[in-house]
Design a protein around this motif. Structure first.
Motif, PDB file in Angstrom:
ATOM      1  N   ILE A 190       0.839  -1.205   0.000  1.00 41.30           N
ATOM      2  CA  ILE A 190       0.000   0.000   0.000  1.00 41.30           C
ATOM      3  C   ILE A 190       0.874   1.255   0.000  1.00 41.30           C
ATOM      4  N   LEU A 191       1.930   1.234   0.819  1.00 38.73           N
ATOM      5  CA  LEU A 191       2.847   2.383   0.882  1.00 38.73           C
ATOM      6  C   LEU A 191       3.580   2.573  -0.451  1.00 38.73           C
ATOM      7  N   ILE A 192       3.997   1.469  -1.059  1.00 40.50           N
ATOM      8  CA  ILE A 192       4.668   1.535  -2.365  1.00 40.50           C
ATOM      9  C   ILE A 192       3.736   2.139  -3.411  1.00 40.50           C
ATOM     10  N   SER A 193       2.486   1.662  -3.426  1.00 37.62           N
ATOM     11  CA  SER A 193       1.529   2.133  -4.442  1.00 37.62           C
ATOM     12  C   SER A 193       1.234   3.619  -4.293  1.00 37.62           C
ATOM     13  N   LYS A 194       1.239   4.097  -3.054  1.00 36.00           N
ATOM     14  CA  LYS A 194       0.852   5.481  -2.813  1.00 36.00           C
ATOM     15  C   LYS A 194       2.020   6.454  -2.922  1.00 36.00           C
ATOM     16  N   PHE A 195       3.179   6.084  -2.364  1.00 39.03           N
ATOM     17  CA  PHE A 195       4.281   7.045  -2.262  1.00 39.03           C
ATOM     18  C   PHE A 195       5.418   6.804  -3.257  1.00 39.03           C
ATOM     19  N   TYR A 196       5.654   5.544  -3.648  1.00 40.26           N
ATOM     20  CA  TYR A 196       6.756   5.262  -4.558  1.00 40.26           C
ATOM     21  C   TYR A 196       6.341   5.480  -6.008  1.00 40.26           C
ATOM     22  N   PHE A 197       5.138   5.020  -6.343  1.00 42.80           N
ATOM     23  CA  PHE A 197       4.654   5.195  -7.722  1.00 42.80           C
ATOM     24  C   PHE A 197       3.873   6.494  -7.907  1.00 42.80           C
ATOM     25  N   GLN A 198       3.291   7.022  -6.815  1.00 44.86           N
ATOM     26  CA  GLN A 198       2.571   8.296  -6.836  1.00 44.86           C
ATOM     27  C   GLN A 198       1.583   8.396  -8.003  1.00 44.86           C
ATOM     28  N   PRO A 199       0.609   7.516  -8.037  1.00 48.41           N
ATOM     29  CA  PRO A 199      -0.373   7.557  -9.145  1.00 48.41           C
ATOM     30  C   PRO A 199      -1.284   8.777  -9.033  1.00 48.41           C
ATOM     31  N   LYS A 200      -1.909   9.121 -10.139  1.00 48.32           N
ATOM     32  CA  LYS A 200      -2.880  10.210 -10.124  1.00 48.32           C
ATOM     33  C   LYS A 200      -4.045   9.816  -9.220  1.00 48.32           C
ATOM     34  N   PRO A 201      -4.723  10.798  -8.592  1.00 48.07           N
ATOM     35  CA  PRO A 201      -5.794  10.506  -7.627  1.00 48.07           C
ATOM     36  C   PRO A 201      -6.849   9.512  -8.128  1.00 48.07           C
ATOM     37  N   ILE A 208      -3.480   0.714  -5.445  1.00 50.97           N
ATOM     38  CA  ILE A 208      -3.452   0.046  -4.138  1.00 50.97           C
ATOM     39  C   ILE A 208      -3.922  -1.402  -4.258  1.00 50.97           C
ATOM     40  N   VAL A 209      -4.985  -1.630  -5.020  1.00 57.89           N
ATOM     41  CA  VAL A 209      -5.505  -2.993  -5.205  1.00 57.89           C
ATOM     42  C   VAL A 209      -4.463  -3.876  -5.880  1.00 57.89           C
ATOM     43  N   ILE A 210      -3.832  -3.351  -6.937  1.00 56.61           N
ATOM     44  CA  ILE A 210      -2.828  -4.127  -7.675  1.00 56.61           C
ATOM     45  C   ILE A 210      -1.667  -4.514  -6.769  1.00 56.61           C
ATOM     46  N   TRP A 211      -1.161  -3.548  -5.988  1.00 53.15           N
ATOM     47  CA  TRP A 211      -0.002  -3.832  -5.146  1.00 53.15           C
ATOM     48  C   TRP A 211      -0.365  -4.638  -3.904  1.00 53.15           C
ATOM     49  N   THR A 212      -1.625  -4.560  -3.480  1.00 58.00           N
ATOM     50  CA  THR A 212      -2.077  -5.428  -2.380  1.00 58.00           C
ATOM     51  C   THR A 212      -2.117  -6.882  -2.846  1.00 58.00           C
ATOM     52  N   ILE A 213      -2.680  -7.104  -4.032  1.00 58.59           N
ATOM     53  CA  ILE A 213      -2.712  -8.464  -4.583  1.00 58.59           C
ATOM     54  C   ILE A 213      -1.292  -8.962  -4.840  1.00 58.59           C
ATOM     55  N   SER A 214      -0.442  -8.073  -5.367  1.00 55.56           N
ATOM     56  CA  SER A 214       0.954  -8.442  -5.602  1.00 55.56           C
ATOM     57  C   SER A 214       1.628  -8.861  -4.296  1.00 55.56           C
ATOM     58  N   ALA A 215       1.365  -8.120  -3.220  1.00 52.38           N
ATOM     59  CA  ALA A 215       1.960  -8.422  -1.916  1.00 52.38           C
ATOM     60  C   ALA A 215       1.511  -9.796  -1.405  1.00 52.38           C
ATOM     61  N   ILE A 216       0.242 -10.131  -1.616  1.00 54.76           N
ATOM     62  CA  ILE A 216      -0.272 -11.435  -1.182  1.00 54.76           C
ATOM     63  C   ILE A 216       0.379 -12.561  -1.985  1.00 54.76           C
ATOM     64  N   ILE A 217       0.441 -12.375  -3.302  1.00 53.85           N
ATOM     65  CA  ILE A 217       1.093 -13.370  -4.171  1.00 53.85           C
ATOM     66  C   ILE A 217       2.546 -13.563  -3.755  1.00 53.85           C
ATOM     67  N   ILE A 218       3.253 -12.449  -3.562  1.00 55.53           N
ATOM     68  CA  ILE A 218       4.671 -12.499  -3.196  1.00 55.53           C
ATOM     69  C   ILE A 218       4.857 -13.124  -1.815  1.00 55.53           C
ATOM     70  N   GLY A 219       4.006 -12.771  -0.864  1.00 51.80           N
ATOM     71  CA  GLY A 219       4.118 -13.337   0.479  1.00 51.80           C
ATOM     72  C   GLY A 219       3.960 -14.845   0.485  1.00 51.80           C
ATOM     73  N   ILE A 220       2.997 -15.347  -0.279  1.00 52.72           N
ATOM     74  CA  ILE A 220       2.737 -16.791  -0.329  1.00 52.72           C
ATOM     75  C   ILE A 220       3.847 -17.524  -1.064  1.00 52.72           C
TER      76      ILE A 220
END
Length: 276
Positions: A190-201, A208-220
């Motif tokens: 979530i922090l990466i999606s918001k502050f590192y990539f800084q997407p438009k509002p 956030i959804v994409i990087w949350t799913i990515s985090a779950i995939i990566i964690g598993i």
């Protein structure tokens, strides 16, 4: 020099080299070079684990890596590459949960070497390219999520872990640590999606959804990747895959998570591409 200091210094060198070669890469050339070297060392270490002559796998890996990174491939070839890698990933999962003592014939050794080591490294080099543009933030973010998962799985497991994950393969891993690692990876995502990539509002929620799913995939799958390499080492009767990194072991010990994660993350990104 004590063991902790050696481990710290070699870890700093590894992370600095990886970030510098990835982020400050002109069209990905230093990124290709670094991971090509990593792949050759990983092939050497893995062949030692499974008692396979190293010359042919290294030649095959070098040729395949060079062709894949220096020449454009079409979507059909990329799909076949992904399917072949996922097939061997499934084979690795079956090996992980197989309680019988495993013996590898020569064909199986080559299948594992190509599908578990060589093809994942090729897929890693494809992940940061989006619409033929090199985007190093993607691969760096994946490594951040892997490091976050590993770190907090260890901290949570050591603090409150009571239930073993797969005790026969990795006695120190716990279910609590596994869950804790994923939860902290989601926070990092979530922090990466918001502050590192800084997407438009208007794209923030999607990011956030994409990087949350990515985090779950990566964690598993990073945890499974670590366990699978532990299984190969247990079969070989060794503690580490090599000794190139003081205090850490071999390159395969450091990259076991990313090489198993890569095809699943790449599959997720391909699904996103076709859906969008």
């Amino acid at each position: 020099m004590n063991e902790s200091l050696k481990r710290f210094l070699s870890g700093v060198v590894y992370v600095a080299l990886l970030i510098f070669a990835t982020y400050y890469s002109d069209k990905g050339y230093s990124f290709y070079l670094l991971f090509g070297i990593f792949m050759i060392i990983a092939i050497y270490e893995f062949c030692q684990l499974i008692h396979l002559n190293k010359i042919a796998p290294i030649l095959i890996g070098t040729a395949a890596f060079t062709l894949a990174t220096q020449f454009k491939t079409n979507q059909t070839n990329d799909a076949l590459l992904l399917i072949a890698t996922l097939f061997v990933s499934l084979k690795c999962l079956l090996l992980l949960f197989n309680s019988k003592k495993e013996k590898f014939n020569t064909l199986s050794k080559y299948v594992y070497t190509i599908g578990y080591v060589i093809l994942p490294f090729i897929i890693i080099t494809k992940i940061p390219f989006s619409y033929n543009e090199y985007k190093p933030k993607i691969i760096i973010s994946i490594f951040i999520l892997i490091w976050t998962n590993d770190t907090f799985a260890y901290i949570v497991g050591k603090s409150i872990g009571k239930h073993k994950l797969i005790e026969k393969i990795s006695p120190k891993k716990t279910i609590e640590g596994f869950i804790g690692g994923i939860l902290f990876s989601i926070i990092a995502g979530i922090l990466i999606s918001k502050f590192y990539f800084q997407p438009k509002p208007n794209y923030l929620i999607t990011s956030i959804v994409i990087w949350t799913i990515s985090a779950i995939i990566i964690g598993i799958f990073s945890t499974l990747g670590d366990l699978i390499e532990s299984k190969f080492k247990r079969i070989a009767g060794v503690k580490d895959s090599g000794n190139i990194m003081p205090g850490h072991g071999g390159i395969l010990d450091r990259l076991d998570s990313i090489i198993f994660v890569a095809p699943f993350v790449y599959l997720f990104y391909q699904i996103l591409y076709y859906v969008s």
